[in-house]
Design a protein around this motif. Structure first.
Motif, short mmCIF file in Angstrom:
data_model
loop_
_atom_site.label_atom_id
_atom_site.label_comp_id
_atom_site.label_asym_id
_atom_site.label_seq_id
_atom_site.Cartn_x
_atom_site.Cartn_y
_atom_site.Cartn_z
N ASP A 10 0.98 -15.13 -2.95
CA ASP A 10 2.04 -14.19 -3.29
C ASP A 10 1.50 -12.81 -3.62
OD1 ASP A 10 3.92 -16.11 -2.90
OD2 ASP A 10 4.02 -16.70 -5.04
N ASN A 11 0.24 -12.73 -3.92
CA ASN A 11 -0.36 -11.46 -4.28
C ASN A 11 -1.05 -10.78 -3.09
OD1 ASN A 11 -0.49 -9.70 -6.47
ND2 ASN A 11 -2.65 -10.15 -6.81
N LEU A 12 -0.99 -11.39 -1.87
CA LEU A 12 -1.64 -10.81 -0.68
C LEU A 12 -0.87 -9.61 -0.17
CD1 LEU A 12 -2.67 -13.98 1.36
CD2 LEU A 12 -4.14 -12.50 -0.02
N ILE A 13 -1.60 -8.66 0.32
CA ILE A 13 -0.99 -7.47 0.91
C ILE A 13 -1.38 -7.44 2.39
CG2 ILE A 13 -0.86 -4.95 0.88
CD1 ILE A 13 -1.79 -5.06 -2.01
N ARG A 18 -8.12 -1.69 10.07
CA ARG A 18 -8.81 -0.46 9.69
C ARG A 18 -8.78 -0.26 8.18
NH1 ARG A 18 -6.78 5.64 11.28
NH2 ARG A 18 -8.23 6.74 9.87
N HIS A 19 -7.55 -0.40 7.55
CA HIS A 19 -7.44 -0.16 6.12
C HIS A 19 -8.08 -1.27 5.30
CE1 HIS A 19 -4.36 2.73 7.52
NE2 HIS A 19 -4.76 3.44 6.44
N ALA A 20 -7.98 -2.51 5.77
CA ALA A 20 -8.62 -3.61 5.05
C ALA A 20 -10.13 -3.41 5.03
CB ALA A 20 -8.27 -4.93 5.72
N SER A 21 -10.67 -2.97 6.15
CA SER A 21 -12.12 -2.75 6.22
C SER A 21 -12.52 -1.60 5.29
CB SER A 21 -12.53 -2.44 7.66
OG SER A 21 -13.89 -2.10 7.73
N ILE A 25 -15.12 -1.70 2.05
CA ILE A 25 -16.32 -0.88 2.00
C ILE A 25 -16.35 0.01 0.76
CG2 ILE A 25 -17.58 0.98 3.19
CD1 ILE A 25 -16.52 -0.18 5.82
N THR A 26 -15.19 0.56 0.41
CA THR A 26 -15.13 1.48 -0.76
C THR A 26 -14.06 0.99 -1.73
OG1 THR A 26 -13.58 2.89 0.43
CG2 THR A 26 -15.91 3.45 0.62
N PRO A 27 -14.26 -0.11 -2.45
CA PRO A 27 -13.23 -0.64 -3.37
C PRO A 27 -12.95 0.30 -4.55
CG PRO A 27 -15.31 -1.83 -3.59
CD PRO A 27 -15.46 -0.96 -2.40
#
Length: 854
Positions: A10-13, A18-21, A25-27
């Motif tokens: 339920d908390n997955l987006i 491209r955006h997931a990567s 890389i830069t959390p």
């Protein structure tokens, strides 16, 4: 929030790659609060969408605004590998039609550009395809170079394309070039159709001969499996003979075109209707294949029509076709081609391959495309090549001039001889003509005639200042007079002709004791030589300088039979033409008088005996004799005339309007009467059998049945007499004289009687053909079959009994139509001489047609 809750479903987006990567890389750039806001937006949008209802029309409107099926296909095509299924059927049909047109235009690349559309229009007017290939079957079109294999395959393929345009359940036909099939035939077909060929489909595999024999066999085996696997598929392949193993049930031999069809195409391509050269048999054979027709049209369109000799036309076409095809071959193969041509011409047909060369040479010969190896026999793909390479055989010494110009061989070798003469140097040409004249004067004269137009045209095109004088070797090591040197050169040519003419020679030129009379010569000018035939005992040398040879004074008559002028033209071979023409003039006179020697028992001698006897007795008594003449009276009168002729150089007698006769005639008759026995000399033809009425013409005094009987006898006697004329006077001419070349022969014809009340017709009409009779022996009396039509309106079925056949000079069609009056005395003689004149004119020994009347 616990770690497990943070990672729960339920908390997955939902994010793009491209955006997931980028987050991974830069959390640090994406704190938890930002991600929870994104999640909240997605939840709200999802909730709203679940409660939003669209009608079908609204959904279609949205879809149309977003993309169409074409957009989808375009996007998919851009990212997926190419397949024929990516085209629409309409696009595929249009592309197939364009491909068909493109193939046709490529085949016409040698056709003048401004006539390509005319050629395509002619093709479109042709009848439906002549080839049939059942569904689930393989058929193979087999024919040599240029015979029209691909054109026939294209017709069959186009018929399938028409069916595909009309019926969506018919597969668009597939055209494959054998050399372009990369893997298997099945995969090539699947690639072309975009899948398995489940529907009715026509497939052409063109030019199997373009691949190796092993590859051709593999493709044929694949085609056999293909049509068995998909029974709605039919395959048509094309190949030259020898390429691939073709079963008899699969083979379709492409027949040569009819000359009429070729002429129709020639007229369309050349944009002309009449062609002077097309009357020649060899040129008509050029019309039997599309390759040759287009080459001929190109040649004629270049402005040569009406001015090109047949040999120039044939040699030019052979060279142009070879230049276009450019066959690859080893030196050994190129050396074999002239030898093969010589063998084919000598054998008058195909040559056994095993007897000609080793197998690997045969394979190389096949690969050139110039040679056909079929059923163990070798022949040239185009008869045109036989003469082309046979000329090289003459030049290379594989065949002697004497053999090629021989009585039986010359008709087959004649264009090779002309090609060889045309391409040789002056010295070689002189030697060739010398040997030909001694071997066969018909061959040498024909070659002179055939090459004369071109030689004259070349000389005419040169400016007078640049024209070379004829080489006559007017200087010699022993400082002979130029007139004597030129005289010797001319005499050499004259003696060569006379040697070839044999026993006829002394009748055409003065001879003493079996030898040509010596010549007196004198140069009238630098360019003109006077020549006189000396009387017996006047000169001791063959050629002697005489200052008393001069026109106008008549003083030469005491020592010379005649004098003539050789005006040296500026052309090669001038001496050969001049000496031939010197002999041609007395020959023409003897032909006009119908006095060539024949055996005493000849039917022509029988007619001449009666003809002269009637003239002599009419001259003696002043009236026409009856149908019988007492031999004692005739011999007495002949003896009196012979005695008178012995005291004169020449005597001529004529009474009233009757025909004249001379001292030569009475001496001949005196000799001939020694072979006539009995007390009476009788007319050679039966007397009339109708005595009623008041007839106006001779034919009205003969019944139709007797007319037919007499006509059959006349035709038979004419055939016998013609043969005797040739064998007595022209034995070395042989088959160069066309009618003689087809003996033994049979005559077949119809006697057409006028209506009994016809006041205009002066004789019956006879239509007949003469052709080879394979059932007769060489020396058998010719068979003659004459029908009878007692009404001039002859039914068609009777006309069809007399067919034109290739039986006259050099195989021209020969159907004759004459009016032979039953009342004339030299009917067989006139007919035999008319055939002889036609044949002599064809080989250049006459320059005019002679008509014979009594």
């Amino acid at each position: 929030m616990s770690r497990e809750a943070n990672r729960a479903f339920d908390n997955l987006i939902l994010l793009c790659e491209r955006h997931a990567s980028e987050i991974d890389i830069t959390p640090e750039h994406y704190p938890a609060e930002v991600l929870r806001e994104w999640k909240q937006v997605q939840v709200e949008a999802h909730s709203k969408a679940r409660h939003l209802a669209l009608t079908d029309a609204e959904a279609a409107e949205v879809a149309e605004a977003s993309f169409t099926s074409d957009d989808l296909i375009e996007r998919l095509t851009a990212v997926l590998p190419f397949s024929a299924r990516s085209r629409s059927r309409a696009e595929a049909l249009v592309l197939a039609s364009k491909g068909c047109l493109a193939r046709s235009k490529v085949r016409l690349r040698s056709t003048p550009a401004d006539r390509v559309e005319a050629a395509l229009a002619w093709k479109a007017r042709q009848a439906t395809p002549e080839v049939e290939v059942p569904q689930g079957a393989l058929r193979v079109l087999v024919a040599p170079m240029g015979a029209g294999k691909s054109e026939k395959a294209e017709q069959w393929w186009s018929e399938g394309l028409t069916a595909a345009w009309r019926d969506a359940d018919v597969e668009i036909p597939v055209w494959l070039e054998a050399r372009d099939i990369p893997a298997t035939l099945t995969s090539a077909l699947q690639n072309a159709t975009g899948g398995d060929p489940l529907r009715e489909c026509r497939v052409v595999v063109d030019n199997l001969d373009a691949v190796s024999p092993q590859q051709a066999d593999r493709l044929l085996d694949e085609a056999r499996r293909l049509v068995l696997t998909w029974p709605l598929v039919s395959v048509l392949a094309t190949t030259r003979p020898g390429a691939g193993t073709v079963d008899e049930v699969e083979r379709i031999d492409v027949e040569p075109w009819s000359p009429e069809r070729g002429l129709d195409l020639l007229r369309a391509v050349a944009d002309e209707y009449h062609f002077r050269t097309l009357e020649v048999y060899e040129v008509q054979q050029l019309l039997t294949s599309p390759l040759q027709v287009h080459a001929l049209a190109t040649w004629l369109r270049a402005g040569r029509d009406g001015r090109v000799s047949t040999h120039e036309l044939l040699s030019g076409l052979a060279a142009s076709i070879l230049q276009r095809e450019r066959p690859r071959a080893s030196p050994q193969v190129w050396e074999s081609l002239p030898r093969l041509a010589a063998c084919v011409l000598d054998a008058d047909g195909a040559v056994a391959a095993d007897s000609f060369a080793r197998r690997h040479v045969i394979w190389e010969l096949e690969e050139t495309g110039l040679v056909v190896h079929d059923r163990g026999l070798l022949r040239f793909a185009l008869p045109l090549f036989e003469q082309h390479f046979a000329a090289q055989a003459l030049q290379d010494g594989h065949t002697s001039i004497e053999s090629a110009a021989g009585p039986d061989q010359f008709p087959r070798w004649r264009y090779a001889l002309a090609f060889a003469v045309e391409g040789a140097t002056y010295e070689v040409v002189e030697e060739l003509i010398l040997r030909m004249a001694r071997t066969n004067p018909a061959a040498a004269s024909w070659v002179l005639k055939e090459t004369e137009d071109q030689t004259t045209r070349r000389a005419h095109l040169q400016s007078p200042a640049r024209r070379p004088a004829v080489r006559t070797n007017l200087t010699s090591g022993d400082d002979q007079e130029p007139a004597v040197v030129l005289g010797l050169r001319l005499r050499e040519a004259m003696l060569a002709w006379l040697h070839g003419l044999g026993t006829l020679g002394p009748h055409l030129a003065p001879h003493h004791h079996g030898q040509l009379a010596p010549w007196g010569v004198r140069l009238a000018t630098e360019e003109a030589l006077i020549i006189g035939h000396a009387r017996d005992g006047v000169l001791d040398e063959d050629v002697f300088l005489r200052g008393d040879l001069e026109f106008g004074t008549g003083q030469w008559r005491r020592h010379f039979h005649d004098i003539s002028l050789f005006d040296r033209p500026r052309q090669d071979l001038a001496r050969w033409k001049w000496t031939r023409d010197r002999l041609r003039d007395p020959l023409t006179r003897r032909l006009r008088q119908r006095t060539l020697p024949v055996p005493p028992a000849s039917p022509l001698a029988t007619e001449r005996v009666w003809f002269l006897a009637r003239l002599i007795m009419e001259n003696r008594h002043g009236s026409r004799p009856a149908r019988q003449i007492p031999l004692d009276d005739l011999r007495a009168e002949v003896d009196r005339l012979v005695a008178h002729a012995a005291n004169t150089v020449r005597s001529t007698w004529q009474r009233g309007g009757s025909q004249p006769f001379d001292s030569d005639d009475v001496r001949w008759l005196e000799s001939q009467l020694q072979h006539v026995h009995g007390d009476l000399l009788e007319a050679p033809r039966p007397a009339p059998d109708l005595t009623d009425g008041n007839p106006r013409y001779f034919w009205q005094t003969y019944s139709p049945q007797l007319t037919r009987s007499i006509t059959a006898d006349v035709l038979r006697d004419a055939l016998i007499g013609y043969r005797e004329l040739v064998e007595t006077n022209f034995p070395r001419f042989g088959a160069a004289l066309g009618l003689y070349g087809i003996f033994p022969v049979r005559g077949k014809g119809i006697v057409i009687m006028p209506r009994p009340d016809d006041t205009q017709a002066w004789s019956a009409t006879v239509v007949f053909a003469v052709h080879r009779d394979a059932s007769s022996g060489d020396r058998d009396t010719p068979a003659v079959d004459m029908g009878l039509a007692e009404d001039p309106d002859v039914p068609n079925d009777i006309w069809q009994q007399v067919r034109a056949v290739h039986s006259s000079v050099f195989r021209l069609p020969a159907v004759h139509q004459h009016q032979l009056s039953t009342g004339l005395e030299r009917q067989a003689t006139n007919l035999a001489y008319s055939w002889l004149v036609r044949d002599l004119k064809a080989v250049g020994w006459l320059d005019e047609t002679i008509n014979f009347y009594d």
